[in-house]
Design a protein around this motif. Structure first.
Motif, PDB file in Angstrom:
ATOM      1  N   UNK A  32       0.815  -1.220   0.000  1.00  0.00           N
ATOM      2  CA  UNK A  32       0.000   0.000   0.000  1.00  0.00           C
ATOM      3  C   UNK A  32       0.845   1.266   0.000  1.00  0.00           C
ATOM      4  N   UNK A  33       0.356   2.232  -0.733  1.00  0.00           N
ATOM      5  CA  UNK A  33       0.994   3.541  -0.830  1.00  0.00           C
ATOM      6  C   UNK A  33       0.095   4.531  -0.093  1.00  0.00           C
ATOM      7  N   UNK A  34       0.670   5.409   0.756  1.00  0.00           N
ATOM      8  CA  UNK A  34      -0.175   6.382   1.458  1.00  0.00           C
ATOM      9  C   UNK A  34      -1.056   7.163   0.492  1.00  0.00           C
ATOM     10  N   UNK A  35      -2.326   7.275   0.826  1.00  0.00           N
ATOM     11  CA  UNK A  35      -3.274   8.028   0.015  1.00  0.00           C
ATOM     12  C   UNK A  35      -3.876   7.252  -1.138  1.00  0.00           C
ATOM     13  N   UNK A  36      -3.441   6.036  -1.370  1.00  0.00           N
ATOM     14  CA  UNK A  36      -3.967   5.238  -2.477  1.00  0.00           C
ATOM     15  C   UNK A  36      -5.396   4.817  -2.175  1.00  0.00           C
ATOM     16  N   UNK A  37      -6.315   5.251  -3.003  1.00  0.00           N
ATOM     17  CA  UNK A  37      -7.728   4.896  -2.836  1.00  0.00           C
ATOM     18  C   UNK A  37      -8.255   4.134  -4.048  1.00  0.00           C
ATOM     19  N   UNK A  38      -7.348   3.601  -4.859  1.00  0.00           N
ATOM     20  CA  UNK A  38      -7.771   2.842  -6.035  1.00  0.00           C
ATOM     21  C   UNK A  38      -8.593   1.633  -5.583  1.00  0.00           C
ATOM     22  N   UNK A  39      -9.603   1.279  -6.349  1.00  0.00           N
ATOM     23  CA  UNK A  39     -10.415   0.124  -5.963  1.00  0.00           C
ATOM     24  C   UNK A  39      -9.596  -1.163  -5.996  1.00  0.00           C
ATOM     25  N   UNK A  40      -9.936  -2.078  -5.103  1.00  0.00           N
ATOM     26  CA  UNK A  40      -9.265  -3.375  -5.076  1.00  0.00           C
ATOM     27  C   UNK A  40      -9.806  -4.219  -6.224  1.00  0.00           C
ATOM     28  N   UNK A  41      -9.008  -5.160  -6.690  1.00  0.00           N
ATOM     29  CA  UNK A  41      -9.349  -5.912  -7.904  1.00  0.00           C
ATOM     30  C   UNK A  41     -10.455  -6.940  -7.721  1.00  0.00           C
ATOM     31  N   UNK A  42     -10.748  -7.322  -6.496  1.00  0.00           N
ATOM     32  CA  UNK A  42     -11.725  -8.375  -6.258  1.00  0.00           C
ATOM     33  C   UNK A  42     -11.093  -9.753  -6.229  1.00  0.00           C
ATOM     34  N   UNK A  43      -9.800  -9.840  -6.528  1.00  0.00           N
ATOM     35  CA  UNK A  43      -9.060 -11.104  -6.490  1.00  0.00           C
ATOM     36  C   UNK A  43      -8.365 -11.225  -5.138  1.00  0.00           C
ATOM     37  N   UNK A  44      -8.139 -12.459  -4.661  1.00  0.00           N
ATOM     38  CA  UNK A  44      -7.383 -12.630  -3.412  1.00  0.00           C
ATOM     39  C   UNK A  44      -6.007 -11.976  -3.524  1.00  0.00           C
ATOM     40  N   UNK A  45      -5.519 -11.439  -2.407  1.00  0.00           N
ATOM     41  CA  UNK A  45      -4.205 -10.803  -2.402  1.00  0.00           C
ATOM     42  C   UNK A  45      -3.566 -10.920  -1.034  1.00  0.00           C
ATOM     43  N   UNK A  46      -2.255 -10.724  -1.019  1.00  0.00           N
ATOM     44  CA  UNK A  46      -1.489 -10.606   0.214  1.00  0.00           C
ATOM     45  C   UNK A  46      -1.172  -9.128   0.398  1.00  0.00           C
ATOM     46  N   UNK A  47      -0.932  -8.730   1.620  1.00  0.00           N
ATOM     47  CA  UNK A  47      -0.618  -7.340   1.932  1.00  0.00           C
ATOM     48  C   UNK A  47       0.762  -7.296   2.572  1.00  0.00           C
ATOM     49  N   UNK A  48       1.661  -6.492   2.019  1.00  0.00           N
ATOM     50  CA  UNK A  48       3.020  -6.355   2.543  1.00  0.00           C
ATOM     51  C   UNK A  48       3.152  -5.012   3.244  1.00  0.00           C
ATOM     52  N   UNK A  49       3.437  -5.067   4.536  1.00  0.00           N
ATOM     53  CA  UNK A  49       3.619  -3.852   5.334  1.00  0.00           C
ATOM     54  C   UNK A  49       5.097  -3.496   5.411  1.00  0.00           C
ATOM     55  N   UNK A  50       5.419  -2.211   5.550  1.00  0.00           N
ATOM     56  CA  UNK A  50       6.827  -1.821   5.662  1.00  0.00           C
ATOM     57  C   UNK A  50       7.487  -2.496   6.860  1.00  0.00           C
ATOM     58  N   UNK A  51       8.763  -2.852   6.716  1.00  0.00           N
ATOM     59  CA  UNK A  51       9.470  -3.557   7.777  1.00  0.00           C
ATOM     60  C   UNK A  51       9.820  -2.621   8.918  1.00  0.00           C
ATOM     61  N   UNK A  52      10.613  -1.624   8.651  1.00  0.00           N
ATOM     62  CA  UNK A  52      11.061  -0.716   9.710  1.00  0.00           C
ATOM     63  C   UNK A  52      11.290   0.672   9.133  1.00  0.00           C
TER      64      UNK A  52
END
Length: 182
Positions: free
Chosen positions: A112-132
């Protein structure tokens, strides 16, 4: 979880920045090298699966648009091999990809990018959060989405990280889930 560099990432490390342009242009030598790297990636992935790995995280570069159909066609063998052996292929790229055949595609990992409000694709996904070292963007809409099936970090947590900072990082991640009522 095992992290594996994608064949484009390895190609760029071995052959330099021009290899992506050469692949997009259909250069025979670049294509042969890429196919060899895919075969090596497939063998490595199979070995990890046979050793009991259930989640393989493929870290890949942006796939040039001109090369995307060939890349997808070539990588299907890797995704199918991982699934055949009971594993889940997860693909992380700087930009999300659209697969022509979602049934033979890996699980895409979104960053995710701050401010990103693009619609999600409807397909399953994983979410990667920043490490540190970064503040977390508001990811509540991603975490609440029924298509979010995995949450991970977008890299390895540094081994040299002080225990107090590691505790703070874990607490920050937990608070994201609590705020999202997950």
């Amino acid at each position: 979880v095992i992290g594996v560099p994608g064949p484009l990432r390895v190609a760029q490390q071995l052959f330099g920045q021009d290899v992506l342009r050469e692949l997009a242009a259909g250069d025979d030598d670049a294509l042969d090298s890429f196919e060899t790297l895919v075969e090596i990636t497939l063998s490595v992935a199979q070995a990890f699966c046979l050793a009991g790995t259930h989640l393989l995280y493929f870290d890949e570069l942006n796939v040039p648009v001109e090369f995307l159909p060939e890349w997808q066609e070539t990588m299907v063998a890797v995704w199918k091999t991982v699934r055949f052996h009971g594993g889940l292929p997860v693909l992380s790229t700087p930009r999300a990809l659209q697969f022509e055949d979602p049934a033979n595609a890996p699980l895409l990992c979104l960053k995710p990018v701050p401010g990103d409000q693009a619609p999600l694709s409807g397909m399953p996904f994983a979410l990667a959060l920043p490490v540190t070292g970064e503040t977390f963007p508001d990811v509540s809409r991603w975490l609440r989405a029924k298509e979010c099936v995995l949450v991970t970090t977008d890299g390895e947590i540094p081994y040299q990280l002080e225990i107090q900072k590691l505790q703070q990082q874990v607490a920050a991640m937990r608070s994201l889930f609590e705020r999202s009522n997950i």
